[in-house]
Structure formats: C-alpha cells, structure tokens
Scaffold this active site. Sequence first.
Site, PDB file in Angstrom:
ATOM      1  N   ASP A 242       0.890  -1.097  -0.039  1.00 36.32           N
ATOM      2  CA  ASP A 242      -0.138  -0.057   0.106  1.00 36.32           C
ATOM      3  C   ASP A 242       0.857   1.297   0.108  1.00 36.32           C
ATOM      4  OD1 ASP A 242      -2.169   1.552   0.113  1.00 36.32           O
ATOM      5  OD2 ASP A 242      -3.050   0.650   1.950  1.00 36.32           O
TER       6      ASP A 242
ATOM      7  N   HIS B  14      -7.889  -0.644   8.930  1.00 28.77           N
ATOM      8  CA  HIS B  14      -7.119  -0.451   7.831  1.00 28.77           C
ATOM      9  C   HIS B  14      -7.439   1.063   7.571  1.00 28.77           C
ATOM     10  CE1 HIS B  14      -4.677  -1.133   4.055  1.00 28.77           C
ATOM     11  NE2 HIS B  14      -5.345  -0.046   3.704  1.00 28.77           N
TER      12      HIS B  14
ATOM     13  N   HIS C 119      -6.535   5.197   6.474  1.00 30.54           N
ATOM     14  CA  HIS C 119      -5.285   6.121   6.022  1.00 30.54           C
ATOM     15  C   HIS C 119      -5.569   7.169   6.579  1.00 30.54           C
ATOM     16  CE1 HIS C 119      -4.009   3.800   2.432  1.00 30.54           C
ATOM     17  NE2 HIS C 119      -5.058   3.064   2.754  1.00 30.54           N
TER      18      HIS C 119
ATOM     19  N   CYS D  91      -3.904   5.522  -2.203  1.00 29.42           N
ATOM     20  CA  CYS D  91      -4.340   4.607  -3.272  1.00 29.42           C
ATOM     21  C   CYS D  91      -4.439   5.289  -4.529  1.00 29.42           C
ATOM     22  CB  CYS D  91      -5.601   3.927  -2.830  1.00 29.42           C
ATOM     23  SG  CYS D  91      -6.560   3.084  -4.180  1.00 29.42           S
TER      24      CYS D  91
ATOM     25  N   ASN E 168      -1.415   5.045   5.006  1.00 30.08           N
ATOM     26  CA  ASN E 168      -2.042   4.330   6.167  1.00 30.08           C
ATOM     27  C   ASN E 168      -1.201   5.151   7.340  1.00 30.08           C
ATOM     28  OD1 ASN E 168      -1.521   1.996   4.234  1.00 30.08           O
ATOM     29  ND2 ASN E 168      -3.268   1.888   5.434  1.00 30.08           N
TER      30      ASN E 168
HETATM   31  P1  HMG Z   1      -9.011  -5.231 -16.393  1.00 30.55           P
HETATM   32  O1  HMG Z   1      -8.298  -4.453 -17.483  1.00 30.55           O
HETATM   33  O2  HMG Z   1     -10.568  -5.048 -16.360  1.00 30.55           O
HETATM   34  O3  HMG Z   1      -8.610  -6.718 -16.705  1.00 30.55           O
HETATM   35  O4  HMG Z   1      -8.418  -4.913 -15.156  1.00 30.55           O
HETATM   36  P2  HMG Z   1      -8.845  -7.779 -17.753  1.00 30.55           P
HETATM   37  O5  HMG Z   1      -9.007  -9.037 -17.084  1.00 30.55           O
HETATM   38  O6  HMG Z   1      -9.716  -7.534 -19.075  1.00 30.55           O
HETATM   39  O7  HMG Z   1      -7.423  -7.993 -18.524  1.00 30.55           O
HETATM   40  C1  HMG Z   1      -6.629  -6.763 -18.988  1.00 30.55           C
HETATM   41  C2  HMG Z   1      -5.185  -7.221 -19.220  1.00 30.55           C
HETATM   42  O8  HMG Z   1      -4.519  -7.158 -17.797  1.00 30.55           O
HETATM   43  C3  HMG Z   1      -4.686  -8.416 -19.798  1.00 30.55           C
HETATM   44  O9  HMG Z   1      -3.562  -8.113 -20.401  1.00 30.55           O
HETATM   45  C4  HMG Z   1      -4.730  -9.195 -18.734  1.00 30.55           C
HETATM   46  O10 HMG Z   1      -3.765 -10.437 -18.920  1.00 30.55           O
HETATM   47  C5  HMG Z   1      -3.892  -8.258 -17.637  1.00 30.55           C
HETATM   48  P3  HMG Z   1      -3.621  -7.980 -22.037  1.00 30.55           P
HETATM   49  O11 HMG Z   1      -4.061  -9.490 -22.643  1.00 30.55           O
HETATM   50  O12 HMG Z   1      -4.486  -6.967 -22.476  1.00 30.55           O
HETATM   51  O13 HMG Z   1      -2.199  -7.879 -22.469  1.00 30.55           O
HETATM   52  N1  HMG Z   1      -4.144  -8.654 -16.403  1.00 30.55           N
HETATM   53  C6  HMG Z   1      -3.137  -8.849 -15.258  1.00 30.55           C
HETATM   54  N2  HMG Z   1      -1.571  -8.903 -15.530  1.00 30.55           N
HETATM   55  C7  HMG Z   1      -1.037  -9.279 -14.702  1.00 30.55           C
HETATM   56  N3  HMG Z   1      -1.619  -9.652 -13.373  1.00 30.55           N
HETATM   57  C8  HMG Z   1      -2.958  -9.794 -12.964  1.00 30.55           C
HETATM   58  C9  HMG Z   1      -3.632  -9.531 -14.190  1.00 30.55           C
HETATM   59  N4  HMG Z   1      -5.089  -9.566 -14.365  1.00 30.55           N
HETATM   60  C10 HMG Z   1      -5.326  -9.136 -15.592  1.00 30.55           C
HETATM   61  N5  HMG Z   1      -3.377 -10.314 -11.748  1.00 30.55           N
HETATM   62  C11 HMG Z   1      -7.953  -5.777 -12.973  1.00 30.55           C
HETATM   63  C12 HMG Z   1      -8.771  -5.545 -13.751  1.00 30.55           C
HETATM   64  C13 HMG Z   1      -8.249  -6.033 -11.555  1.00 30.55           C
HETATM   65  C14 HMG Z   1      -6.723  -6.941 -13.123  1.00 30.55           C
HETATM   66  C15 HMG Z   1      -7.266  -4.300 -12.712  1.00 30.55           C
HETATM   67  O14 HMG Z   1      -8.132  -3.374 -12.513  1.00 30.55           O
HETATM   68  C16 HMG Z   1      -6.303  -4.213 -11.667  1.00 30.55           C
HETATM   69  O15 HMG Z   1      -5.119  -4.775 -11.641  1.00 30.55           O
HETATM   70  N6  HMG Z   1      -6.464  -3.419 -10.563  1.00 30.55           N
HETATM   71  C17 HMG Z   1      -5.597  -3.319  -9.349  1.00 30.55           C
HETATM   72  C18 HMG Z   1      -5.930  -2.057  -8.892  1.00 30.55           C
HETATM   73  C19 HMG Z   1      -5.009  -1.863  -7.539  1.00 30.55           C
HETATM   74  O16 HMG Z   1      -4.164  -2.706  -7.312  1.00 30.55           O
HETATM   75  N7  HMG Z   1      -5.441  -0.983  -6.708  1.00 30.55           N
HETATM   76  C20 HMG Z   1      -4.618  -0.532  -5.407  1.00 30.55           C
HETATM   77  C21 HMG Z   1      -4.996  -1.757  -4.515  1.00 30.55           C
HETATM   78  S1  HMG Z   1      -6.332  -1.685  -3.592  1.00 30.55           S
HETATM   79  C22 HMG Z   1      -6.007  -0.444  -2.124  1.00 30.55           C
HETATM   80  O17 HMG Z   1      -5.045  -0.024  -2.234  1.00 30.55           O
HETATM   81  C23 HMG Z   1      -7.126  -0.487  -1.091  1.00 30.55           C
HETATM   82  C24 HMG Z   1      -6.451  -1.168   0.182  1.00 30.55           C
HETATM   83  O18 HMG Z   1      -5.314  -0.962   0.446  1.00 30.55           O
HETATM   84  C25 HMG Z   1      -7.613  -1.250   1.180  1.00 30.55           C
HETATM   85  C26 HMG Z   1      -8.017   0.250   1.434  1.00 30.55           C
HETATM   86  O19 HMG Z   1      -7.127   1.292   1.607  1.00 30.55           O
HETATM   87  O20 HMG Z   1      -9.261   0.705   1.480  1.00 30.55           O
HETATM   88  C27 HMG Z   1      -6.326  -2.660  -0.261  1.00 30.55           C
HETATM   89 MG    MG Z   2      -5.147   0.980   1.641  1.00 29.53          MG
END
Ligand code: HMG
Ligand code: MG
Length: 308
Positions: free
Chosen positions: A23, A214, A216, A247, A256
């Site tokens: 994070d 959790h 922030h 984020c 955080n």
């Molecule tokens: P999408 O574009 O809808 O996914 O993303 P898709 O299934 O259509 O795939 C598109 C492309 O991404 C494809 O590649 C997949 O292979 C690739 P292409 O064929 O176009 O070359 N792909 C991946 N590559 C590597 N690893 C993977 C993966 N999945 C698909 N796992 C998706 C949907 C969920 C993947 C995208 O939106 C994403 O990665 N989001 C992550 C966002 C994120 O990490 N946000 C920050 C973390 S959350 C947070 O901080 C909150 C938290 O701390 C709690 C709080 O504070 O409240 C947890």
């Molecule tokens: Mg967070």
Amino acid sequence: MSPLEHRFSDREQVSIVEMSPRDGLQNEPMTVPADIKAGLIDRLAASGLQRIEAGSFVSSRWIPQMADSDSVFKQITRLPGVIYSALTPNLQGFERAIHAGADEIAIFAAASEAFSQKNINCSIKQSIERFREVCEAARFRRIRVRGYVSCTLGCPYQGEVSSSDVAFVVRELLKLGCYEVSIGDTIGVGTPVKVQKVLKACLQETTTERLAMHFHDTYGQALANLLAGLELGIRTIDASVAGLGGCPYAKGASGNVATEDVVYMLHGMGLDTGIDLDRLVDTSHWICAQLRRPNHSRVALAQAGSEK
Ligand code: HMG
Ligand code: MG
C-alpha cells in the site's frame, strides 16, 4: 482505574500487519527498485513485524509500481515465523503470487460501487464472483486468504457509504472463506463515532478476532479511530512505516497511519506488539532517505528531533 484502562489488559497482544511494501510503495511517483523494496521488507521483519504485505500481483498497466513483485519476493531474506503476503485481484494474480512464493494472499472488494469500478473495473457483485474462484484455488492449495473492504467510511466518488453496505461485503468475504476482513478507510475521512458505528455493524456479522482496521490518515484521525476500534475489542491493525502510501484510485488520499505511531500508542497503553520501536524508527528513516521523501510519522520525527 479509568474507564479506558478497564478495557485493556496488561501485555495484551495486538497484531500489526505492515502495509508499506504494497500500500505504501504502490503510489510512489519514483520507480522503486526491487532490491530497495526487499531491503525494506527485511528491515521490517528484523524489527519484529510478523505479517508483511510484500507486494501485489495486479495488472502492471494499472499499477506499474508493483510490476516487479515477483522479483521482490525472490530477493527477500525470509525470517522464520514471518508471513509474507500478497494482494491479488483475480486468478491470474493468485497464480503469480503462489509462483513467487507468497505465504498468504489478500483479495480486495469495496463497499462503494463507484470505487469498485474505478479500482478493479467491475461491480461489487462481479468482484465477489471473481474472488470466489480465487478462494477456491487458495483452499485447494491450503493458502490463507485475507479480505479487504475499501471505502467503508466514505468514497471519493460516491461520498457517503452506509454501514449496511459495508457489513454486506464483510459477510460475502467471510462466506468466501476469508479468515479475516480488514475494514478500510481508504481516504481517511472517518471519525471515531462513525468508526464505531461501522465496526459495530460488521460485528453483527463476525467476531472481533476476525476483523482488522485499515485506516489511512488523510485527515489526521487514524489514531483516534484506531482507539475507537480497540475499545470495541478489535486487536488487528494495518499500518505503514513512515505513513507511506495512498491509493492511486483515491486522489488526495494519504498513506496508512504510520506503524511507529501505532506502536508508540499501543506500548504506551501497556499493550504488546512484539515490535522493537527503535529498529522500526531506523527503518522509517532509511526508507525515507531511499525515496527522498519526507517522513509522515510523528514518532519518527520526534525521535529524530530529540537526537539532535
Ligand atoms: P481489466 O483491465 O478489467 O482486466 O483489469 P482484464 O481481465 O480485462 O485484463 C486486461 C489485461 O490485464 C490483460 O492483458 C490481462 O492479462 C492483464 P492483455 O491481454 O491486455 O495484455 N491482467 C493481469 N496482468 C497481471 N496480473 C494480473 C492481471 N489481471 C489481468 N493479476 C484488474 C482488472 C483487476 C486486473 C485491474 O483493474 C487491476 O489490476 N486493478 C488493481 C488495482 C489496484 O491494485 N489498486 C490498488 C490496491 S487496492 C487498495 O489500495 C485498497 C486497500 O489498501 C484497502 C483500502 O485502503 O481501502 C487494499
Ligand atoms: Mg489501503
């Protein structure tokens, strides 16, 4: 004894889950080399942290800072007893995390529909279905799954979020098999009474042992909010050394709550974390020097000031 003292027994354990490698670093403007990330993780473990979220296996197009998480996992010097976990949004991420050697994984849903779309490009319902297959794969491999609910105290797109929407997502994540659900104040807007209201709604679904906080610290409320949750009996806290992070899909949100500040407060209250505060503060200064960024921990700043 004061009413507050009554609520805490001496040397009671609080479990800290360290967020900074994931994070914290997911939102850094500069590219952080994998060896620095691994160096941070090793220092955190050496300071006594036993649960460290070491990276995420998400799409590198969405979060470029986490693209090298497999390399980070390879470079960690593992300490026995420490759980090195990873955030995974789907089956592809799960497979990558397992291949990299993650001990545990975390899935992340939101209590706000708009945030779910912005963060993981699908609705809350679709995300639960996606996580179902991740949890089935994890069960098959005997990997523990932690859950997050984002935007439980407010959403950058939707504004107010209802406690019942939060409780609904908690229930769904528990049904999927999460051993613990972390309640996220993603944009750090919560205040103590509201925090208690949301946590009480979650406690209708489960016990204190299965909830984590959790928070922030955008509005400087995180320590007060943690105390509100501690009063309800919750004993698991997510935190990030030096207050690193934010984020990318929650503009303006800061990191955080700083781990050092949490540890200082807990130790001051007679609670136990197993963490060596001095080593943690050294790690905090080390990572800020590597990233050339200011330290957001009040405790780290106070200790640096008192050494002059
Ligand atoms: P999408 O574009 O809808 O996914 O993303 P898709 O299934 O259509 O795939 C598109 C492309 O991404 C494809 O590649 C997949 O292979 C690739 P292409 O064929 O176009 O070359 N792909 C991946 N590559 C590597 N690893 C993977 C993966 N999945 C698909 N796992 C998706 C949907 C969920 C993947 C995208 O939106 C994403 O990665 N989001 C992550 C966002 C994120 O990490 N946000 C920050 C973390 S959350 C947070 O901080 C909150 C938290 O701390 C709690 C709080 O504070 O409240 C947890
Ligand atoms: Mg967070």
